[in-house]
Design a protein around this motif. Structure first.
Motif, PDB file in Angstrom:
ATOM      1  N   TYR A 102       0.966  -1.231  -0.088  1.00  0.00           N
ATOM      2  CA  TYR A 102       0.065   0.126  -0.143  1.00  0.00           C
ATOM      3  C   TYR A 102       0.987   1.385   0.119  1.00  0.00           C
ATOM      4  O   TYR A 102       0.200   2.432  -0.369  1.00  0.00           O
ATOM      5  CB  TYR A 102      -0.827   0.078   1.079  1.00  0.00           C
ATOM      6  N   GLU A 103       2.166   1.256   0.396  1.00  0.00           N
ATOM      7  CA  GLU A 103       2.979   2.194   0.286  1.00  0.00           C
ATOM      8  C   GLU A 103       3.056   2.842  -1.132  1.00  0.00           C
ATOM      9  O   GLU A 103       3.488   4.124  -1.397  1.00  0.00           O
ATOM     10  CB  GLU A 103       4.486   2.037   0.592  1.00  0.00           C
ATOM     11  N   LEU A 194       9.514   4.468   5.861  1.00  0.00           N
ATOM     12  CA  LEU A 194       8.515   6.155   5.749  1.00  0.00           C
ATOM     13  C   LEU A 194       9.214   6.988   4.666  1.00  0.00           C
ATOM     14  O   LEU A 194      10.204   7.276   5.138  1.00  0.00           O
ATOM     15  CB  LEU A 194       8.260   6.616   7.094  1.00  0.00           C
ATOM     16  N   PRO A 196       7.180   9.523   2.455  1.00  0.00           N
ATOM     17  CA  PRO A 196       5.988   9.836   1.599  1.00  0.00           C
ATOM     18  C   PRO A 196       6.202  10.452   0.389  1.00  0.00           C
ATOM     19  O   PRO A 196       5.278  10.554  -0.809  1.00  0.00           O
ATOM     20  CB  PRO A 196       5.160  10.756   2.428  1.00  0.00           C
ATOM     21  N   GLN A 202       1.841   6.639   0.289  1.00  0.00           N
ATOM     22  CA  GLN A 202       2.139   7.083   1.778  1.00  0.00           C
ATOM     23  C   GLN A 202       1.351   8.458   1.774  1.00  0.00           C
ATOM     24  O   GLN A 202       1.405   9.100   2.902  1.00  0.00           O
ATOM     25  CB  GLN A 202       3.089   7.212   2.462  1.00  0.00           C
ATOM     26  N   TYR A 207      -4.080   6.363   6.650  1.00  0.00           N
ATOM     27  CA  TYR A 207      -3.401   5.297   7.006  1.00  0.00           C
ATOM     28  C   TYR A 207      -2.364   5.518   8.141  1.00  0.00           C
ATOM     29  O   TYR A 207      -1.690   6.603   7.785  1.00  0.00           O
ATOM     30  CB  TYR A 207      -2.786   4.285   5.898  1.00  0.00           C
ATOM     31  N   TRP A 209       0.964   5.557   8.523  1.00  0.00           N
ATOM     32  CA  TRP A 209       2.465   5.023   8.155  1.00  0.00           C
ATOM     33  C   TRP A 209       3.335   5.632   9.142  1.00  0.00           C
ATOM     34  O   TRP A 209       3.233   6.455   9.977  1.00  0.00           O
ATOM     35  CB  TRP A 209       2.556   5.990   6.893  1.00  0.00           C
ATOM     36  N   PRO A 210       4.452   4.729   9.248  1.00  0.00           N
ATOM     37  CA  PRO A 210       4.754   3.482   8.346  1.00  0.00           C
ATOM     38  C   PRO A 210       4.033   2.435   8.826  1.00  0.00           C
ATOM     39  O   PRO A 210       3.660   2.099   9.838  1.00  0.00           O
ATOM     40  CB  PRO A 210       6.207   3.562   8.435  1.00  0.00           C
ATOM     41  N   TYR A 211       4.215   1.448   7.675  1.00  0.00           N
ATOM     42  CA  TYR A 211       3.395   0.002   8.021  1.00  0.00           C
ATOM     43  C   TYR A 211       4.107  -0.549   9.142  1.00  0.00           C
ATOM     44  O   TYR A 211       5.280  -0.351   9.275  1.00  0.00           O
ATOM     45  CB  TYR A 211       3.688  -0.761   6.733  1.00  0.00           C
ATOM     46  N   TYR A 212       3.398  -1.011   9.999  1.00  0.00           N
ATOM     47  CA  TYR A 212       4.111  -1.805  11.144  1.00  0.00           C
ATOM     48  C   TYR A 212       3.555  -3.182  11.664  1.00  0.00           C
ATOM     49  O   TYR A 212       2.203  -3.368  11.236  1.00  0.00           O
ATOM     50  CB  TYR A 212       4.319  -0.821  12.429  1.00  0.00           C
ATOM     51  N   PHE A 273      -0.439  -2.581  12.306  1.00  0.00           N
ATOM     52  CA  PHE A 273      -1.195  -1.624  11.187  1.00  0.00           C
ATOM     53  C   PHE A 273      -2.618  -2.010  11.094  1.00  0.00           C
ATOM     54  O   PHE A 273      -3.570  -1.116  11.337  1.00  0.00           O
ATOM     55  CB  PHE A 273      -0.433  -1.642   9.959  1.00  0.00           C
TER      56      PHE A 273
END
Ligand SMILES: Nc1nc2c(c(=O)[nH]1)N[C@H]1C(S)=C(S)[C@@H](COP(=O)(O)O)O[C@H]1N2
Ligand SMILES: [Mo]
Length: 332
Positions: A102-103, A194, A196, A202, A207, A209-212, A273
């Motif tokens: 999704y980033e 991270l 953007p 991003q 959302y 962010w960052p995905y975790y 996330f």
């Protein structure tokens, strides 16, 4: 935890509700485009035509680290990890053109194009928290920490699609042992990149962010949990999570975070996330389980992205011999 309000599934017509996505996104699309065009845009994610790869495919499978570690590939296959039940290996380009990352974008068929050329060298990974010897790995120390091996694993997304691919790497316990976890460490928290400016997805600010992600310590130390540096005998192309990712094949795919920059060993169960976004739909453990339906769809059946064959989902994605000892059946 995110502070964003996520509209509940019953607030949108069912046909607009697609897996592993945030409804706010849909609402914006609906508002911007008018309902008529939305149907076409929101093609069903299981069995959809997005899998047809059209046009220029150059660079689609090129390792994001280039030929920097080509001396390490292809690694010797570990024959202990068999796909079983006559399952075929997924064609490389099928896996390379159908991604969740999704980033870059939520459109699975476009991730590889948007991710292509993303810079991953230099890259560092900080391993910190409840450890005796916190350490920052650069690409060299990460790729050369342990001998690489190839494992064919089954992989199952919570959205019901599944694939079988050869990953290259080494067990995560080798990386964790290198920093000497303290006995207080009960969970591992993974933090990903991270950026953007460089990762267009991003810009979607709703959302967190960052995905975790996170695993319990015994899950992280399990022999299956894999530091993944390559796929199909070469380094990862960006869309699969270069320069490295985790693969935990008995869990739904979102527990296999891509493009990690930090690992923290912690005492308390960390947030994740998808669990923070939609706690009703995505648990912390998220073990593949055919008899535990997602609130919006059954998990009894999965679909192979290569053959398009539908087949029964297996408990722990078929890895019960390796992992059932970790659980008492209450984890979700
Ligand atoms: N950083 C990051 N990691 C991620 C995701 C993501 O959006 N961002 N998606 C997850 C999900 S939902 C799946 S199914 C797998 C997909 O991996 P693949 O594209 O290599 O098949 O990556 C997981 N790791
Ligand atoms: Mo997924």
């Amino acid at each position: 935890m995110s502070n964003i309000r996520i509209p509940k599934s019953w607030e949108l017509p069912e046909r607009l509700a697609t897996p592993e996505d945030v409804y706010l996104d849909r609402r914006r699309v609906v508002k911007a485009m008018g309902l008529a065009t939305v149907g076409a845009l929101l093609a069903p994610q299981v069995g959809c035509a997005e899998r047809l790869v059209l046009g220029d495919q150059s660079g689609m499978t090129t390792p994001a680290v280039g030929d920097r570690f080509s001396d390490l590939f292809p690694a010797k296959r570990n024959e202990k990890y068999q796909l079983g039940q006559g399952r075929p290996l997924t064609p490389e380009k099928t896996a390379a053109a159908y991604n969740n990352f999704y980033e870059f974008t939520t459109a699975k068929g476009k991730v590889w194009q948007l991710a292509q050329g993303y810079p991953v060298d230099p890259w560092t990974v900080e391993v910190t928290g409840l450890v005796e010897k916190p350490r920052t790995f650069d690409l060299d120390s990460l790729f050369r920490l342990a001998p690489l091996e190839e494992r064919t694993y089954r992989f199952r997304c919570v959205e019901r699609w599944a694939m079988q691919v050869p990953w290259t790497g080494y067990p995560l316990h080798k990386l964790l042992k290198a920093v000497r976890p303290l006995s207080k460490a009960r969970y591992v928290r993974f933090v990903t990149k991270l950026d953007p400016k460089g990762m267009p997805g991003q810009k979607a600010a709703y959302y967190p962010w960052p995905y975790y992600e996170g695993l319990r310590m015994d899950e992280a130390m399990n022999e299956l949990t894999f530091v993944t540096l390559g796929i199909y005998g070469h380094g990862l192309p960006m869309q699969h999570g270069a320069p490295w990712r985790i693969v935990a094949p008995w869990k739904y795919g979102y527990k296999s975070p891509k493009s990690l920059v930090r690992i923290e060993l912690v005492e308390e169960q960390p947030g994740t996330f998808w669990n923070d976004l939609q706690p009703r739909e995505y648990g912390f453990f998220s073990n593949v389980n055919p008899s535990q339906p997602h609130p919006r769809w059954s998990q009894a059946v999965e679909e192979d992205i290569g053959s398009l064959e539908k087949r029964p989902t297996l408990l722990y994605n078929g890895y019960q011999d390796e992992v059932s000892k970790l659980y008492d059946g209450k984890e979700i």
